[in-house]
Write a protein that holds these residues in place. Structure first.
Motif, short mmCIF file in Angstrom:
data_model
loop_
_atom_site.label_atom_id
_atom_site.label_comp_id
_atom_site.label_asym_id
_atom_site.label_seq_id
_atom_site.Cartn_x
_atom_site.Cartn_y
_atom_site.Cartn_z
N ARG A 331 0.82 -1.22 0.00
CA ARG A 331 0.00 0.00 0.00
C ARG A 331 0.85 1.26 0.00
O ARG A 331 0.73 2.12 -0.86
CB ARG A 331 -0.91 0.01 1.23
CG ARG A 331 -1.97 -1.08 1.22
CD ARG A 331 -3.08 -0.78 2.21
NE ARG A 331 -3.92 -1.96 2.40
CZ ARG A 331 -3.88 -2.74 3.46
NH1 ARG A 331 -3.04 -2.48 4.46
NH2 ARG A 331 -4.67 -3.79 3.55
N SER A 332 1.69 1.39 1.01
CA SER A 332 2.37 2.67 1.23
C SER A 332 3.50 2.88 0.22
O SER A 332 4.32 2.00 -0.02
CB SER A 332 2.94 2.72 2.64
OG SER A 332 3.68 3.89 2.80
N MET A 333 3.55 4.10 -0.33
CA MET A 333 4.59 4.46 -1.27
C MET A 333 5.97 4.49 -0.61
O MET A 333 6.99 4.55 -1.30
CB MET A 333 4.30 5.84 -1.89
CG MET A 333 3.22 5.80 -2.96
SD MET A 333 3.79 4.99 -4.47
CE MET A 333 2.24 4.81 -5.35
N ARG A 334 6.01 4.46 0.72
CA ARG A 334 7.31 4.43 1.39
C ARG A 334 8.11 3.20 1.00
O ARG A 334 9.33 3.21 1.07
CB ARG A 334 7.10 4.38 2.90
CG ARG A 334 6.73 5.69 3.47
CD ARG A 334 6.72 5.60 4.96
NE ARG A 334 6.10 6.78 5.50
CZ ARG A 334 5.92 6.99 6.78
NH1 ARG A 334 6.30 6.06 7.65
NH2 ARG A 334 5.36 8.09 7.20
N PHE A 335 7.39 2.16 0.64
CA PHE A 335 8.08 0.90 0.33
C PHE A 335 8.03 0.60 -1.16
O PHE A 335 8.24 -0.53 -1.56
CB PHE A 335 7.47 -0.25 1.15
CG PHE A 335 7.44 0.09 2.61
CD1 PHE A 335 8.63 0.17 3.32
CD2 PHE A 335 6.25 0.39 3.25
CE1 PHE A 335 8.62 0.52 4.66
CE2 PHE A 335 6.24 0.73 4.58
CZ PHE A 335 7.43 0.80 5.29
N ARG A 336 7.69 1.64 -1.96
CA ARG A 336 7.63 1.43 -3.40
C ARG A 336 8.58 2.43 -4.08
O ARG A 336 8.16 3.45 -4.59
CB ARG A 336 6.20 1.63 -3.90
CG ARG A 336 5.20 0.67 -3.22
CD ARG A 336 3.86 0.73 -3.90
NE ARG A 336 3.98 0.34 -5.30
CZ ARG A 336 2.99 0.44 -6.16
NH1 ARG A 336 1.82 0.94 -5.80
NH2 ARG A 336 3.16 0.07 -7.42
N PRO A 337 9.88 2.08 -4.11
CA PRO A 337 10.88 3.06 -4.60
C PRO A 337 10.67 3.46 -6.05
O PRO A 337 11.02 4.57 -6.43
CB PRO A 337 12.21 2.30 -4.44
CG PRO A 337 11.83 0.85 -4.36
CD PRO A 337 10.48 0.79 -3.74
N LEU A 338 10.09 2.59 -6.86
CA LEU A 338 9.88 2.93 -8.26
C LEU A 338 8.60 3.75 -8.45
O LEU A 338 8.58 4.74 -9.18
CB LEU A 338 9.75 1.64 -9.10
CG LEU A 338 11.00 1.21 -9.86
CD1 LEU A 338 10.69 -0.05 -10.66
CD2 LEU A 338 11.46 2.33 -10.78
#
Lengths: 423, 264
Positions: A331-338
């Motif tokens: 969910r969280s963009m914190r863990f989606r570097p791309l």
């Protein structure tokens, strides 16, 4: 205790008598007192409560304004000026209401952004998100019709332009426009029905907000980490923790609102709306209110009228299917570097569209609008679906409690040092 | 706001647009109304700023300018004579001003309309019976109602002052249409209204020299008050409320810290 009554734990005898028969006190206690809420909210989580407060402010000021307003093409403009001059604190009511609309959109845009960034639209909160999009659409309709009521030049010409959009529909378009107008141009019947609907829709919004909150209290809130609470160590009772935190945001919101109302009450409006509506004089540039500008830019980015209308509505309709377009389980963009830089670029495209929507339909704004529109859709339709498959997300924390507590071991890169994370 | 933003599309343009978009989020709409942006003269008025207030003497002189000059063509139908008390005129003065005009009233018991002297409760008398009459008397142009003119123009008071002092001879390459006048601040530069203010045109009761700048300044002060008579009350209330919210914010934040102390 008699059978069939709710087993109330309220100590006040009168309240207990009521609560046993209609457990509103128990419900409030459960939903807003002990309601288990993730312990790691940042201040972005204030904006739902702020939107609720804003809606109430709009309804209350609107009800009092409508006591003095006259929905007639000959009297509307003057009745608004009378409110400004002769009604006790009428200027305050009107400026709060007019700027309240802008505040509502600021708050809701941030609220939507929060949802986009932290993936609040993903399972199991799809319906919660979709109800939110319904509220957003209703807000837009309500705000648009409200802007028509003072019957200034922008009221009249904005109404003319926007209702005329429906004429782009093949075959039935022109008939629909006449039906919407209640005549052959924007005139008194249009003003009357817009007033009626402008009074009605906020209560519809209120109903959908109730469903939105009800759905929220089934799934529980998302949080900045986007992971589910795993037990009581991950949550806090809503009261006093989040009532206290929401209060901080509320005061900041009131301060911002007050600066707008008391010192810059007309900054977000258009000066032309202080010129009474004149069907024979077209303003040099017809612009909608600032909060519609991104969508107005999308409309104008397409050379074909029908295409523009379709794309404009699609830009909001696409949010309904967002939960299924985003294929990533994280969910969280914190863990989606791309995905993160792509989402920020999407935000940039939104602001570019907002800017271009306020500019005349000429170069370079048309080309810039087209590029930004293309990216707006590209993000939802291509980038998000692909990224779910291509992206390798960062490792998620074990639980909410661990990374939040001091000395909780090594943290994922994105989980600390966010500017909004003061808590 | 930027006009003549002449740039072909490039990443640089996008970056510039981005920077502007941040500003646009706060003030997008006003970018549009003005024609070619000519820099307005830098005038400060007493009602600007967060502690702004109206200069009563200036507003009264401005009313005199309006009454003796502007009112021949421009209505101000949102205002009543009684409102003039707010800029410091006495009851007797207001009564006297109202009584100088004849107001059509009626019908009386015989069903006839009749004329009577104005009363403080009457709206400012309109110079023309209707828009057609106004246009017929003004070479086809319609002198707008001035009640909210300061709110109805981009940059309000500053623009008005500029317009009133912005008449000059047209540049050699400009041919004016018949009956039009050159004004460097008017959108398109051709305005139907002839230069309305001339030096010494009004004899101020308080002996102030009636230069064009002074006349423009005073009438702008008056029109600013007419458009936003609530301004003083609004700003004073705003200062108090923002102060209150600042203090309340500090307290609420302290409470929040205390409540959360055991969680961190």
């Amino acid at each position: 205790m008699a059978s069939g009554l709710h087993k109330s734990e309220v100590s006040n005898p009168v309240l207990r008598w009521i609560d046993a028969r209609l457990p509103v006190v128990t419900m409030m206690q459960k939903e807003y007192g002990t309601f288990p809420t993730p312990r790691n909210f940042n201040y972005f989580w204030n904006f739902g409560a702020l939107a609720m407060v804003n809606l109430l402010i709009m309804i209350v000021t609107g009800i009092f304004l409508s006591m003095h307003y006259t929905a007639h093409v000959h009297y509307a403009f003057d009745s608004v000026e009378r409110i400004m001059r002769d009604v006790n604190y009428g200027w305050l009511l009107r400026y709060v209401h007019a700027n309240g609309a802008s505040m509502f959109f600021i708050v809701v845009y941030i609220h939507i952004w929060r949802g986009l960034y932290y993936g609040s639209y993903k399972a199991p909160r799809e319906l919660l998100w979709m109800l939110g999009v319904v509220i957003f659409l209703l807000m837009m309709a309500t705000a648009f019709m409200g802007y028509v009521l003072p019957w200034g030049q922008m009221s009249f010409w904005g109404a003319t332009v926007i209702t005329n959009l429906f004429s782009a529909l093949p075959l039935i378009g022109q008939d629909i426009v006449v039906w919407l107008w209640g005549g052959f141009s924007v005139d008194n019947p249009t003003l009357n029905r817009f007033f009626s609907l402008h009074y009605l829709l906020p209560f519809v919004i209120f109903g959908v907000v109730f469903l939105h909150v009800a759905a929220l209290h089934i799934t529980g809130s998302n949080n900045p980490l986007g992971i589910d609470p795993k037990g009581p160590q991950d949550t806090l009772p809503f009261h006093p923790y989040y009532t206290a935190k929401d209060s901080v945001g509320l005061v900041a919101y009131f301060a911002f609102f007050a600066i707008l109302v008391f010192f810059f009450p007309n900054m977000l409006g258009h000066p032309d709306n202080y010129i009474p509506a004149n069907p024979l004089v077209t303003p040099a540039h017809i612009v909608p209110e600032w909060y519609f500008l991104p969508f107005y830019a999308i409309l104008r980015a397409v050379p074909d009228k029908l295409g523009g209308v379709v794309l404009m509505f699609a830009s909001i309709a696409i949010l309904f299917v967002l939960p299924w377009l985003d294929t990533s389980p994280v969910r969280s963009m914190r863990f989606r570097p791309l995905a993160r830089p792509f989402l920020f670029t999407w935000l940039v495209s939104f602001f570019v569209l907002l800017y271009c929507g306020g500019m005349p339909a000429e170069e370079p704004y048309v080309t810039i609008s087209r590029v930004a529109t293309a990216y707006y859709f590209l993000y939802f339709l291509v980038i998000l679906p692909l990224l779910g498959r291509l992206e390798r997300p960062l490792p998620l924390p074990e639980s909410i409690a661990r990374p939040v507590l001091r000395g909780g071991g090594p943290l994922p890169a994105g989980a600390v040092g966010k500017p909004m994370e003061k808590a | 706001m930027p006009k003549g933003f002449d740039m072909t599309f490039s990443l640089k343009a996008l970056a510039v647009a981005l920077g502007l978009a941040a500003g646009a989020a706060l003030a997008p709409a006003p970018a549009l109304a003005a024609g070619e942006a000519v820099k307005l003269p830098d005038v400060r008025f007493s009602f600007n700023g967060i502690f702004g207030h109206f200069d009563r003497a200036s507003a009264q002189r401005g009313f005199q300018v309006y009454q003796e000059v502007c009112a021949n063509c421009h209505a101000m139908h949102q205002l009543s004579y009684r409102n003039l008390r707010e800029i410091g005129l006495s009851d007797a003065e207001v009564r006297g001003i109202a009584a100088t005009v004849q107001i059509v009233d009626g019908p009386n018991d015989e069903g006839q309309m009749f004329e009577r002297p104005g009363r403080p409760s009457d709206r400012f008398r309109k110079p023309f019976a209707n828009e057609k009459a106004a246009r017929a008397a003004n070479n086809g142009a319609y002198p707008p109602d001035l009640s909210v003119i300061v709110k109805a123009r981009e940059n309000g008071a500053a623009y008005l002052y500029a317009l009133l002092t912005g008449y000059e001879d047209p540049p050699a390459d400009v041919t004016l249409m018949e009956g039009m006048h050159y004004n460097k601040y008017f959108a398109g530069h051709q305005i139907a209204m002839a230069a309305p203010l001339n030096e010494g045109q009004v004899e101020f009761h308080d002996g102030t020299q009636a230069s064009v700048e002074q006349l423009a300044r005073d009438v702008t002060q008056f029109l600013a008050w007419a458009a936003e008579p609530e301004l003083e009350q609004r700003k004073a209330m705003g200062v108090k409320i923002v102060l209150f919210l600042t203090i309340l914010g500090g307290l609420v934040y302290a409470v929040k810290r205390k409540v959360w102390a055991d969680v961190h």
